[in-house]
Design a protein around this motif. Structure first.
Motif, PDB file in Angstrom:
ATOM      1  N   HIS A  82       2.597   3.350 -13.902  1.00 52.41           N
ATOM      2  CA  HIS A  82       2.913   2.264 -14.826  1.00 52.41           C
ATOM      3  C   HIS A  82       1.765   1.269 -14.887  1.00 52.41           C
ATOM      4  N   HIS A  83       1.163   1.017 -13.762  1.00 54.44           N
ATOM      5  CA  HIS A  83       0.094   0.017 -13.730  1.00 54.44           C
ATOM      6  C   HIS A  83      -1.293   0.651 -13.703  1.00 54.44           C
ATOM      7  N   SER A  84      -1.442   1.660 -12.918  1.00 51.04           N
ATOM      8  CA  SER A  84      -2.757   2.272 -12.825  1.00 51.04           C
ATOM      9  C   SER A  84      -2.606   3.632 -12.171  1.00 51.04           C
ATOM     10  N   SER A  85      -3.481   4.516 -12.507  1.00 48.81           N
ATOM     11  CA  SER A  85      -3.374   5.847 -11.929  1.00 48.81           C
ATOM     12  C   SER A  85      -4.076   5.928 -10.584  1.00 48.81           C
ATOM     13  N   ASP A  86      -4.764   4.896 -10.224  1.00 42.97           N
ATOM     14  CA  ASP A  86      -5.547   4.956  -8.997  1.00 42.97           C
ATOM     15  C   ASP A  86      -5.133   3.874  -8.016  1.00 42.97           C
ATOM     16  N   GLN A  87      -3.887   3.871  -7.662  1.00 42.71           N
ATOM     17  CA  GLN A  87      -3.432   2.853  -6.738  1.00 42.71           C
ATOM     18  C   GLN A  87      -2.455   3.428  -5.728  1.00 42.71           C
ATOM     19  N   HIS A  88      -2.408   2.769  -4.600  1.00 41.51           N
ATOM     20  CA  HIS A  88      -1.345   3.020  -3.640  1.00 41.51           C
ATOM     21  C   HIS A  88      -0.425   1.817  -3.663  1.00 41.51           C
ATOM     22  N   GLY A  89       0.850   2.044  -3.566  1.00 44.11           N
ATOM     23  CA  GLY A  89       1.791   0.934  -3.468  1.00 44.11           C
ATOM     24  C   GLY A  89       2.289   0.808  -2.038  1.00 44.11           C
ATOM     25  N   ILE A  90       2.517  -0.395  -1.639  1.00 40.53           N
ATOM     26  CA  ILE A  90       3.006  -0.638  -0.291  1.00 40.53           C
ATOM     27  C   ILE A  90       4.357  -1.306  -0.392  1.00 40.53           C
ATOM     28  N   TRP A  91       5.358  -0.638   0.078  1.00 46.06           N
ATOM     29  CA  TRP A  91       6.692  -1.234   0.068  1.00 46.06           C
ATOM     30  C   TRP A  91       6.939  -1.913   1.402  1.00 46.06           C
ATOM     31  N   LEU A  92       7.455  -3.078   1.358  1.00 49.73           N
ATOM     32  CA  LEU A  92       7.794  -3.775   2.584  1.00 49.73           C
ATOM     33  C   LEU A  92       9.313  -3.846   2.653  1.00 49.73           C
ATOM     34  N   ASP A  93       9.879  -2.965   3.406  1.00 50.83           N
ATOM     35  CA  ASP A  93      11.342  -2.867   3.451  1.00 50.83           C
ATOM     36  C   ASP A  93      11.886  -3.924   4.398  1.00 50.83           C
ATOM     37  N   GLU A 158      13.182  -5.232  -7.987  1.00 50.65           N
ATOM     38  CA  GLU A 158      12.848  -4.725  -9.316  1.00 50.65           C
ATOM     39  C   GLU A 158      12.190  -3.358  -9.237  1.00 50.65           C
ATOM     40  N   GLU A 159      12.212  -2.816  -8.026  1.00 50.64           N
ATOM     41  CA  GLU A 159      11.623  -1.507  -7.785  1.00 50.64           C
ATOM     42  C   GLU A 159      10.143  -1.474  -8.086  1.00 50.64           C
ATOM     43  N   GLU A 160       9.523  -2.612  -7.903  1.00 48.68           N
ATOM     44  CA  GLU A 160       8.068  -2.646  -7.972  1.00 48.68           C
ATOM     45  C   GLU A 160       7.583  -2.787  -6.538  1.00 48.68           C
ATOM     46  N   PRO A 161       6.464  -2.239  -6.259  1.00 51.31           N
ATOM     47  CA  PRO A 161       5.929  -2.460  -4.913  1.00 51.31           C
ATOM     48  C   PRO A 161       5.534  -3.909  -4.765  1.00 51.31           C
ATOM     49  N   PHE A 162       5.672  -4.397  -3.575  1.00 53.89           N
ATOM     50  CA  PHE A 162       5.281  -5.774  -3.343  1.00 53.89           C
ATOM     51  C   PHE A 162       3.780  -5.910  -3.447  1.00 53.89           C
ATOM     52  N   ASP A 163       3.073  -4.903  -3.029  1.00 56.47           N
ATOM     53  CA  ASP A 163       1.630  -5.034  -3.065  1.00 56.47           C
ATOM     54  C   ASP A 163       0.991  -3.703  -3.437  1.00 56.47           C
ATOM     55  N   LEU A 164      -0.194  -3.800  -3.954  1.00 54.26           N
ATOM     56  CA  LEU A 164      -0.900  -2.596  -4.385  1.00 54.26           C
ATOM     57  C   LEU A 164      -2.301  -2.590  -3.800  1.00 54.26           C
ATOM     58  N   ILE A 165      -2.772  -1.412  -3.493  1.00 51.14           N
ATOM     59  CA  ILE A 165      -4.169  -1.274  -3.078  1.00 51.14           C
ATOM     60  C   ILE A 165      -4.832  -0.318  -4.048  1.00 51.14           C
ATOM     61  N   SER A 166      -5.806  -0.813  -4.763  1.00 47.31           N
ATOM     62  CA  SER A 166      -6.508   0.047  -5.707  1.00 47.31           C
ATOM     63  C   SER A 166      -7.443   0.990  -4.951  1.00 47.31           C
ATOM     64  N   THR A 167      -7.353   2.240  -5.271  1.00 51.03           N
ATOM     65  CA  THR A 167      -8.235   3.223  -4.628  1.00 51.03           C
ATOM     66  C   THR A 167      -8.674   4.246  -5.660  1.00 51.03           C
ATOM     67  N   PRO A 168      -9.858   4.779  -5.508  1.00 56.88           N
ATOM     68  CA  PRO A 168     -10.248   5.866  -6.399  1.00 56.88           C
ATOM     69  C   PRO A 168      -9.320   7.054  -6.143  1.00 56.88           C
TER      70      PRO A 168
END
Lengths: 255, 186
Positions: A82-93, A158-168
Motif C-alpha cells: 500500500h505504501h511502498s514495495s520496499d519496506q518492512h513493517g514492524i508491529w508492536l503488539d 487500523e491494521e497499519e504497522p506502527f513503524d516502517l523501515i525502508s529497505t531495498p
C-alpha cells in the motif's frame, strides 16, 4: 460524501495555506544544520549545563516488563505494498489503552559531548523527535522518539504497522527481543546493503514502552550494544520540553 | 518577471501574461498535474487549461500568491480529468493511494452527497487544519492537496517516512471526528 468529494473539497483550500506547506526551508534548514554542526556543539554543551537542573531523574519507569511479540513483515508479503514495495513493517503488539491522552512525562537523551543535537520537535503533544549528530563522524547519528501510547495503538488498530523501515528489495533485516536491565525491547538491525543497484546505510533501532508511551531509539549500524545500552540507561525525564526544541516550526505548537 | 507584473498583464488583458506565466510556472504546474494523472499528454492538456482558466479568472480574482493560485487550478483541473478518465474503474498510482487514505475520514461512505457544498466543506477543512499543528497541517496539504509521495514529504521535512505516515493517520482520524461534529453525514 465520497472520498472524491472530500479530495475535491481539499482543493478549495486557500492559497496562503498551500503556499506555507510548499516552502523550501525545511530542507535548507537541514543542510544548514550540517554546515554549522561544529559550532552548534558549543551551544549544545551550554544547553546541557543549563538543562541539568531540570532533569528530575533517570527513567526507572521505562524499564517495565513487556508482553509483546514484536514481529516484522516484509513488503513482499503483500501487506505493505500500500505504501511502498520496499519496506518492512514492524508491529508492536502492545496494549496501552485507547483514550486520547497527550504525553505527560517527556524524556530526553543525556548524550556525551561528542554528540550535537540537530533536531528537536514537539508534535502536537503526542510525539517528540530528537536527533543528534556525531561531531567527529558525520555518518554517525542518534535518534530518539516518544509517542503517546494511544497514537501507537490506534495505528495498530487500523491494521497499519506502527513503524516502517525502508529497505531495498531483497535486503534482510533481523528483529529480536532483547533485555536491557529490567527492560524488554524489540531490536531491529538493518545491515548496510549494496547490490550494485541499490545501497543503504545500515541502522539499528530499539523499541520499548513504559506502559504509557512508546519509545524508539535509532542509531547507525556500527553502534555497539554497549553504546545502545548506555543511551537507554541515560534517558532523563524533563519538565520543560521547550528548552530542547528547535529545527521545526511545530515546536511552538503546544496547545 | 515578477508575479505582480504578470498579474498586472492579466488585469490589463495583455495576452503576454499567458506566455510569461507559462514560461515561469509551466514546469511547476506540469509536475503537479503529472503527480495526479501520470500521463504526459493529459498533464500537458491540464496545464494548457490552467492558463485559460487563469485568463478567465483574473480579473475579477487577484491572486494572493500567483504560484499557488495556478497550483490550485492545475490540481483541480487534473483531478477533474482524472475523474473523467476513471469513471468506470478505479485508477492507480499515488492519487489512488491518497484517495484510499482519505476513505478513513468518511467511514463507509461511497455515497455521493448531491447536496454537499464543496466550497463550504473546503472552508470547514481549512478551519479544522488551523486547529492542528503547523507541521501536521503542512504534511496533510502536501499529501492531499499536492498528492506528494510519502518519501518526498519525509525528505523535504527531514523526517522518517513512518513519522509522516503517523502524522497523516492522526490527522485523518481527527478530521473524521471534526466532520462528524460539524454535522456531515459520513
Amino acid at each position: 460524501m465520497t472520498r472524491q468529494q472530500l479530495f475535491a473539497a481539499i482543493g478549495e483550500l486557500d492559497e496562503r495555506s498551500i503556499a506555507h506547506s510548499k516552502r523550501e526551508k525545511f530542507r535548507s534548514k537541514r543542510i544548514l544544520w550540517r554546515v554549522v554542526a561544529a559550532a552548534v556543539v558549543v551551544v549544545s554543551l551550554i544547553g546541557t549545563a543549563v538543562a541539568a537542573p531540570y532533569i528530575i531523574g533517570l527513567v526507572t519507569g521505562g524499564k517495565t516488563e513487556l508482553a509483546w511479540s514484536g514481529r516484522t513483515e516484509r513488503a513482499e508479503d503483500g501487506t505493505l505494498t500500500h505504501h511502498s514495495s520496499d519496506q518492512h513493517g514492524i508491529w508492536l503488539d502492545v496494549e496501552l489503552g485507547e483514550e486520547e491522552r497527550p504525553i505527560e512525562n517527556y524524556y530526553f537523551l543525556d548524550v556525551t559531548e561528542k554528540w550535537t543535537q540537530v533536531l528537536g520537535v514537539h508534535d502536537s503533544e503526542y510525539h517528540t523527535v530528537f536527533t543528534w549528530s556525531n561531531v567527529e563522524n558525520e555518518n554517525e547519528w542518534l535518534h530518539f522518539e516518544q509517542t503517546a501510547g494511544w497514537v501507537a495503538t490506534a495505528a495498530m488498530r487500523e491494521e497499519e504497522p506502527f513503524d516502517l523501515i525502508s529497505t531495498p528489495r531483497g535486503q534482510e533485516i533481523t528483529a529480536e527481543t532483547v533485555t536491557i536491565g529490567d527492560m524488554t525491547a524489540l531490536r531491529i538491525d538493518k545491515p548496510p546493503f549494496d547490490d550494485g543497484i541499490c545501497s543503504t546505510q545500515g541502522e539499528r533501532r530499539l523499541y520499548w514502552t513504559d506502559g504509557t508511551d512508546v519509545f524508539m531509539l535509532g542509531c547507525s549500524y556500527e553502534t555497539s550494544d554497549e553504546e545502545m545500552t548506555y543511551w537507554v540507561n541515560h534517558l532523563c525525564a524533563i519538565e520543560d520540553i521547550t528548552s530542547y526544541l528547535f529545527g521545526d516550526e511545530s515546536q511552538t505548537s503546544k496547545k | 518577471m515578477e508575479d505582480q507584473q504578470i498579474i498586472r498583464m492579466y488585469i490589463d488583458r495583455d495576452e503576454e501574461a499567458i506566455v510569461q506565466t507559462s514560461r515561469k510556472y509551466g514546469t511547476y504546474c506540469f509536475r503537479i498535474a503529472h503527480g495526479i494523472l501520470k500521463s504526459a499528454e493529459d498533464s500537458e492538456e491540464a496545464v494548457n487549461d490552467t492558463w485559460l482558466r487563469a485568463w478567465d479568472s483574473i480579473p475579477p480574482s487577484v491572486p494572493v500568491v500567483l504560484k499557488m493560485f495556478l497550483a490550485k487550478i492545475t490540481r483541480n483541473l487534473a483531478f477533474s480529468r482524472y475523474r473523467m478518465r476513471n469513471t468506470q474503474k478505479r485508477g492507480s498510482g499515488e492519487l489512488e493511494l491518497a484517495l484510499d487514505e482519505l476513505s478513513e475520514c468518511i467511514g463507509s461512505g461511497e455515497r455521493i452527497d448531491d447536496a454537499l457544498n464543496l466550497k463550504e466543506l473546503g472552508t470547514d477543512i481549512r478551519v479544522f487544519l488551523d486547529t492542528i499543528s503547523v507541521r501536521d497541517k503542512d504534511i496533510f496539504i502536501r499529501r492531499y492537496f499536492f498528492v506528494d509521495e510519502i518519501g518526498s514529504i519525509a525528505h523535504d521535512f527531514a523526517m522518517r517516512e513512518s513519522t509522516v505516515l503517523m502524522s497523516l493517520s492522526r490527522t485523518r482520524k481527527r478530521l473524521k471526528n471534526y466532520l462528524i461534529k460539524e454535522g456531515y453525514e459520513l
